[in-house]
Design an enzyme around this catalytic site. Structure first.
Site, PDB file in Angstrom:
ATOM      1  N   HIS A 294      39.613  34.242  33.077  1.00 39.35           N
ATOM      2  CA  HIS A 294      39.673  35.496  32.935  1.00 39.35           C
ATOM      3  C   HIS A 294      41.122  36.130  33.005  1.00 39.35           C
ATOM      4  O   HIS A 294      41.843  35.975  33.953  1.00 39.35           O
ATOM      5  CB  HIS A 294      38.533  36.176  33.553  1.00 39.35           C
ATOM      6  N   ASP A 306      44.007  35.947  41.436  1.00 39.80           N
ATOM      7  CA  ASP A 306      42.648  36.072  40.574  1.00 39.80           C
ATOM      8  C   ASP A 306      42.732  37.286  39.725  1.00 39.80           C
ATOM      9  O   ASP A 306      42.795  38.443  39.818  1.00 39.80           O
ATOM     10  CB  ASP A 306      41.581  36.758  41.835  1.00 39.80           C
ATOM     11  N   GLU A 339      35.722  40.149  33.525  1.00 40.52           N
ATOM     12  CA  GLU A 339      35.168  39.309  34.368  1.00 40.52           C
ATOM     13  C   GLU A 339      34.693  39.763  35.630  1.00 40.52           C
ATOM     14  O   GLU A 339      33.596  39.490  36.146  1.00 40.52           O
ATOM     15  CB  GLU A 339      35.863  37.885  34.163  1.00 40.52           C
ATOM     16  N   GLU A 340      35.438  40.635  36.044  1.00 39.34           N
ATOM     17  CA  GLU A 340      35.421  41.121  37.343  1.00 39.34           C
ATOM     18  C   GLU A 340      34.309  42.099  37.370  1.00 39.34           C
ATOM     19  O   GLU A 340      33.823  42.561  38.641  1.00 39.34           O
ATOM     20  CB  GLU A 340      36.800  41.690  38.058  1.00 39.34           C
ATOM     21  N   ASP A 368      39.545  29.560  37.158  1.00 40.40           N
ATOM     22  CA  ASP A 368      39.709  30.931  37.830  1.00 40.40           C
ATOM     23  C   ASP A 368      40.177  30.785  39.370  1.00 40.40           C
ATOM     24  O   ASP A 368      39.267  30.077  40.138  1.00 40.40           O
ATOM     25  CB  ASP A 368      38.244  31.490  37.910  1.00 40.40           C
ATOM     26  N   HIS A 469      41.002  40.147  46.047  1.00 39.33           N
ATOM     27  CA  HIS A 469      40.680  41.441  45.494  1.00 39.33           C
ATOM     28  C   HIS A 469      41.169  42.392  46.384  1.00 39.33           C
ATOM     29  O   HIS A 469      40.487  43.517  46.501  1.00 39.33           O
ATOM     30  CB  HIS A 469      38.900  41.656  45.871  1.00 39.33           C
TER      31      HIS A 469
END
Length: 507
Positions: A294, A306, A339-340, A368, A469
């Protein structure tokens, strides 16, 4: 990587648990693409001597070359992948600090990947799809006149402007119930209009919110299993109610019947986003090996681990493989959007395929987060033989697991371990469609064990990625050794399946 599995047909995940593996079995705009390629020591144009074009025996489709896997593994590199990461971070810095879906940073990321692939000789498609985007403007919780720190789950509906004031309905916490808040009967005693309090775990947050709303709750508070933030999403689950989360200690202090006020100010909009798809011109079109990562970040930061790491590594593999490799199977590469916020790009892609085209997908490999700073070396447990809370994948998933494990070992990794095959990332829609799958993962918010630190290095008791994140997920958040080992294993595995699908049954 999404914080919790969302969507339909699969259970949610309470974090990315890893477990002991059985004994090892045998076996990234403003800089010109050509200049970046030269710095990375990778071919820059369609006429460059990539692995594929150099080996192609003249006109027509070349035959599968049994040396493809070994040569591809030798040609890809962590340095080349890191050069792509530098460009993804530059894109984020020039566009508000992130590359989230619906933002100029994401669009620039799509343009960068697409132009790099075209320079390598690929025909590139960027199919669009509709997606909902989410903005949280405020989140406040007061219980018994005292403020309680809280955070809103993505795609939560808003409360009334002044907030929802109601008593708490705390679902019983019993060790005998392994699936708290996952069945309708769990909410049987809830008071109409109350704020349900339920523990995190097993099923998706969307399912908990949906069930609570159906039982009459006006809102839901999810209690985390640790004293840590819970960046999570309700995805596209219908019938949800306003939903927030609190950390473990704060949640354990909540009592049934306490008066509470929950205020969530949120905005949900519909936008259009894009995936990036490119495939080789050679190989059997009826037996397609697909590999994806992603491309979007979370809004909080640049998303360099990420999932810039997976995207950059996959881009290097595609460049080195080339558009016309000597492969028995056609290889299709994908960089997914959204994706998130619930695996939306991958899900829309799978849904767009005809039944015949789905049947042509022999295998899907997912990458990922492959450069976590306190890296684990984890392979999706495709047959659930490690019992990590996932489920066995379609037949052939166990072969993907084995090949990827062996590829990591060959790249210098001692004792790779399994990670739950629970659909938390973009392989989820593929396994739901019956496509065997596998992938690599270096870990997110969970903590490295002492045993893992002993064999892999790093720090026990700390998260694999403490910047997961968050705004600090930048270039300094990459373990370059892990990135190099993983891109090498990716090249080996993708090359192996491009030349030989032994162990992957026809569909």
């Amino acid at each position: 990587m999404t914080s919790e599995r969302t969507g339909t047909g699969a259970a949610g995940r309470a974090g990315g648990r890893t477990g002991g593996r059985r004994l090892l079995r045998v076996l990234g705009a403003g800089v010109a693409v050509a200049a970046l390629a030269a710095c990375a020591n990778v071919p820059a144009g369609p006429g460059a001597a990539t692995l594929g074009t150099a080996a192609a025996p003249g006109p027509g489709a070349p035959q599968a070359d049994p040396g493809l896997s070994e040569r591809l593994a030798a040609q890809v590199s962590g340095d080349a992948a890191f050069a792509h990461l530098q460009e993804l971070e530059r894109i984020a810095a020039a566009h508000g600090g992130n590359r989230a879906v619906g933002t100029p940073g994401y669009d620039a990321s799509v343009d960068y990947v697409s132009s790099t692939l075209r320079e390598a000789g690929f025909e590139v498609q960027t199919p669009s799809f509709d997606v909902r985007t989410f903005t949280a403007n405020d989140a406040r919780l007061t219980v018994a006149d005292a403020p309680v720190p809280t955070e809103v789950l993505s795609f939560s509906p808003a409360t009334p402007p002044g907030g929802l004031t109601a008593p708490l309905s705390v679902l019983p916490r019993t060790p005998q119930d392994p699936t708290p808040g996952c069945e309708a009967e769990d909410y049987a005693g809830i008071r109409a209009g109350s704020i349900a309090v339920v523990e995190r775990g097993v099923c998706s947050f969307g399912q908990k919110s949906q069930l609570a709303g159906a039982a009459g709750a006006g809102a839901v508070i999810i209690v985390n299993t640790e004293d840590a933030a819970l960046p999570a999403t309700l995805g596209e689950t219908p019938g949800v109610v306003p939903t927030a989360a609190v950390q473990k200690t704060a949640g354990e202090a909540l009592r049934d019947g306490q008066q509470a006020t929950l205020l969530l100010a949120t905005t949900i909009q519909k936008q259009t986003s894009r995936n990036v798809i490119a495939e080789t011109s050679t190989g059997d079109p009826d037996r397609v090996v697909m590999a994806g990562a992603h491309l979007d970040s979370v809004p909080e930061g640049a998303g360099i681990n990420d999932n810039g790491s997976g995207s950059a590594a996959l881009l290097d593999v595609a460049q080195k493989l080339g558009a016309a490799p000597p492969a028995g199977q056609k290889v299709r590469f994908a960089w997914w959007g959204a994706e998130e916020i619930g695996l939306v790009g991958a899900t829309r892609y799978v849904e767009s395929l005809s039944e015949q085209d789905r049947a042509r997908l022999a295998l899907y490999l997912n990458f990922d987060m492959v450069g976590s700073p306190n890296a684990g070396y984890l392979v999706y447990d495709g047959d659930d033989s490690d019992g990590l809370g996932g489920q066995p994948g379609p037949a052939g998933s166990e072969t993907a697991e084995q090949v990827l494990t062996d590829a990591l070992v060959a790249a210098g990794v001692q004792g790779p371990e399994g990670t739950a095959f629970d659909g938390r990332s973009d392989y989820g829609p593929f396994i739901e469609a019956g496509v065997p799958a596998g992938g690599l993962f270096t870990g997110a918010e969970e903590k490295k064990t002492p045993e893992q630190a002993q064999k892999w290095g790093g720090t026990a008791g700390q998260s694999y990625d403490s910047c997961y994140h968050t705004p600090c997920d930048g270039l300094s958040n990459i373990d370059r050794t892990a990135l190099d080992r993983n891109v090498t294993a990716m090249g080996s595995a993708i090359g192996r399946f491009a030349e030989d699908l032994t162990g992957i049954p026809p569909r």
